[in-house]
Design an enzyme around this catalytic site. Structure first.
Site, PDB file in Angstrom:
ATOM      1  N   ASP A  65      40.611  41.826  49.540  1.00 57.18           N
ATOM      2  CA  ASP A  65      40.989  40.563  49.550  1.00 57.18           C
ATOM      3  C   ASP A  65      40.568  40.203  51.331  1.00 57.18           C
ATOM      4  OD1 ASP A  65      42.252  37.972  49.777  1.00 57.18           O
ATOM      5  OD2 ASP A  65      43.965  38.822  48.413  1.00 57.18           O
ATOM      6  N   HIS A  67      41.562  36.819  52.388  1.00 61.77           N
ATOM      7  CA  HIS A  67      42.477  35.847  52.760  1.00 61.77           C
ATOM      8  C   HIS A  67      43.641  36.308  53.683  1.00 61.77           C
ATOM      9  CE1 HIS A  67      40.598  34.717  48.915  1.00 61.77           C
ATOM     10  NE2 HIS A  67      40.455  33.611  49.332  1.00 61.77           N
ATOM     11  N   SER A 108      44.746  41.700  44.422  1.00 64.58           N
ATOM     12  CA  SER A 108      45.676  42.056  45.379  1.00 64.58           C
ATOM     13  C   SER A 108      46.651  42.994  44.978  1.00 64.58           C
ATOM     14  CB  SER A 108      45.979  40.980  46.523  1.00 64.58           C
ATOM     15  OG  SER A 108      44.720  40.687  46.831  1.00 64.58           O
TER      16      SER A 108
END
Length: 183
Positions: free
Chosen positions: A109, A111, A162
């Site tokens: 991930d 982000h 995630s």
């Protein structure tokens, strides 16, 4: 003749609206104005304006009134405001007494908005933050937490895979006998 109606919106409300609208371009000027007014200090601006606004954004997202683009825009606006405020914030606690937090976005991930905002908020509240970045595997997170004696391990991720990485992290912590709180 129509008279122009004078705005009665306070700077605090303008700041909250900037977060709600994801106004990244204008939020620093509003934050600067609020800070210069001297009505509240930087931590109060964070706790009274920014956090309630981003909480409202979260509620709007949960109810389906906001979607991912609005959520990200609001988070980016809040981040810009916090980055402006951060140098002015005073640590009230001696850093030697601060709780140590290892924070990372899990493997797979990229982000990092939630991680970044969480790290800044914790930092402003006296925590010592060790940000490992994005795409961090469980071994690196746990090794670093062990190496520095972390009091808390904080992980984030925005996408569904995630969650699997977080579950793996929990299993690895259990297998190592680690009882460090996981956030």
């Amino acid at each position: 003749k129509v008279e122009a109606k004078q705005s009665t919106v306070s700077t605090e409300e303008l700041l909250k609206k900037a977060v709600l609208r994801g106004n990244e371009a204008g939020i620093v000027e509003i934050t600067k104005k609020l800070r210069e007014e001297g009505v509240m200090n930087e931590t109060e601006i964070l706790n009274t304006c920014l956090l309630p606004a981003i909480n409202e954004v979260g509620e709007l997202f949960q109810t389906g009134k906001y979607f991912l683009p609005q959520l990200i825009a609001s988070a980016n606006a809040m981040k810009a405001s916090i980055e402006y405020l951060e140098p002015f914030m005073k640590q009230e606690e001696d850093i030697s007494n601060a709780k140590i937090v290892v924070i990372a976005t899990v493997k797979g991930d990229v982000h990092d908005i939630g991680k970044n905002i969480t790290g800044i908020v914790l930092s402003c509240n006296g925590f010592e933050i060790h940000d490992l970045g994005v795409m961090v595997d469980k071994e690196t997170i746990l090794s670093e937490a062990d190496r520095i004696g972390a009091d808390i391990i904080a992980v984030s991720g925005l996408i569904t895979p995630s969650l699997y990485q977080m579950e793996e992290l929990c299993r690895e912590m259990k297998s190592r006998g680690m009882n460090t709180p996981l956030f």
